[in-house]
Write a protein that holds these residues in place. Structure first.
Motif, mmCIF file in Angstrom:
data_model
loop_
_atom_site.group_PDB
_atom_site.id
_atom_site.type_symbol
_atom_site.label_atom_id
_atom_site.label_comp_id
_atom_site.label_asym_id
_atom_site.label_seq_id
_atom_site.Cartn_x
_atom_site.Cartn_y
_atom_site.Cartn_z
ATOM 1 N N MET A 1 58.420 38.016 -30.907
ATOM 2 C CA MET A 1 58.945 36.948 -29.100
ATOM 3 C C MET A 1 57.356 35.993 -28.654
ATOM 4 O O MET A 1 56.742 36.460 -29.415
ATOM 5 N N ILE A 2 57.203 35.077 -28.638
ATOM 6 C CA ILE A 2 57.096 33.856 -28.559
ATOM 7 C C ILE A 2 57.338 34.135 -27.058
ATOM 8 O O ILE A 2 58.315 33.826 -26.485
ATOM 9 N N SER A 3 55.520 33.691 -25.851
ATOM 10 C CA SER A 3 55.827 33.397 -24.966
ATOM 11 C C SER A 3 56.026 32.191 -24.827
ATOM 12 O O SER A 3 55.666 31.363 -25.204
ATOM 13 N N ARG A 4 56.226 31.857 -23.543
ATOM 14 C CA ARG A 4 56.140 30.508 -22.863
ATOM 15 C C ARG A 4 54.526 29.749 -23.105
ATOM 16 O O ARG A 4 54.875 28.668 -23.539
ATOM 17 N N ALA A 10 51.892 24.585 -28.605
ATOM 18 C CA ALA A 10 52.909 24.452 -29.635
ATOM 19 C C ALA A 10 52.977 22.609 -29.451
ATOM 20 O O ALA A 10 52.902 21.999 -29.842
ATOM 21 N N THR A 11 53.817 22.459 -28.382
ATOM 22 C CA THR A 11 54.598 21.799 -27.849
ATOM 23 C C THR A 11 53.503 21.086 -27.628
ATOM 24 O O THR A 11 54.189 19.250 -27.728
ATOM 25 N N VAL A 72 58.399 35.044 -21.049
ATOM 26 C CA VAL A 72 59.392 35.278 -22.716
ATOM 27 C C VAL A 72 59.767 34.244 -22.644
ATOM 28 O O VAL A 72 60.640 33.640 -22.074
ATOM 29 N N PHE A 73 59.512 33.013 -23.644
ATOM 30 C CA PHE A 73 60.339 32.459 -24.159
ATOM 31 C C PHE A 73 60.982 32.488 -25.175
ATOM 32 O O PHE A 73 62.526 31.435 -25.176
ATOM 33 N N LEU A 74 61.421 33.093 -26.114
ATOM 34 C CA LEU A 74 62.044 33.274 -26.752
ATOM 35 C C LEU A 74 61.304 34.934 -28.423
ATOM 36 O O LEU A 74 60.829 34.834 -28.186
ATOM 37 N N ASP A 75 62.500 35.614 -28.068
ATOM 38 C CA ASP A 75 62.975 37.332 -27.974
ATOM 39 C C ASP A 75 63.757 37.072 -29.132
ATOM 40 O O ASP A 75 64.109 35.866 -30.136
ATOM 41 N N ARG A 76 63.627 38.038 -29.715
ATOM 42 C CA ARG A 76 64.570 38.009 -31.283
ATOM 43 C C ARG A 76 66.139 37.374 -30.685
ATOM 44 O O ARG A 76 66.282 36.930 -31.862
ATOM 45 N N GLU A 77 66.856 38.209 -29.961
ATOM 46 C CA GLU A 77 68.033 37.448 -29.752
ATOM 47 C C GLU A 77 68.428 36.598 -29.900
ATOM 48 O O GLU A 77 68.555 36.040 -30.673
#
Length: 159
Positions: A1-4, A10-11, A72-77
């Protein structure tokens, strides 16, 4: 899981780095005024500074309102969905370099239609080949824009 929050850091870091590379590259060409006006590095230099400033502004805004960035910015799904498009695109690039653009286009479209679109394999393959032939006719004959060709086009005498 990547948080916003992590994604924003990173961006902003990546864009600031690109701005810094632009500034350094522009300095090699000169950023002052010459006999004919601004030197060739002046415009890229200021654009690089603008990108760095915007990145630093994003970092400052993020630090000020950190609570809103814990989502959450990006989860597994979601990562799986992104990967399901990213992997075929990377394969397309590799195939385009090795087999030529038209063969890669036919294979990419057929695969994506079959796996992600749920079309029958025969329909997918026919659509991929038809699109590649259409692109070949339009680009090579109508617009006379030669694109990367591979061994199949060479074997068919389509150079």
């Amino acid at each position: 899981m990547i948080s916003r929050f992590k994604a924003e850091i990173a961006t902003a870091t990546l864009t600031a780095s690109l701005g810094l590379v632009t500034v350094i590259g522009a300095l090699e060409f000169g950023i002052g005024w010459g006999d004919a006006g601004p030197e060739s590095g002046a415009f890229p230099f200021y654009i690089g500074l603008l990108v760095i400033g915007a990145s630093l502004g994003n970092l400052a805004q993020m630090a000020r309102d950190r609570s809103a960035l814990q989502a959450v910015f990006l989860d597994r799904e979601q990562a799986h969905r992104v990967g399901s498009f990213l992997v075929p695109m990377l394969a397309f690039v590799i195939l385009a370099v090795t087999l030529g653009l038209y063969v890669a286009t036919a294979l990419y479209l057929a695969f994506v239609m079959w796996r992600q679109g749920g079309y029958h394999l025969i329909v997918s393959a026919a659509s991929g080949v038809a699109a590649a032939i259409l692109f070949y006719v339009v680009l090579e004959y109508a617009f006379q824009v030669p694109l990367l060709k591979g061994p199949l086009e060479s074997a068919l005498g389509l150079y």
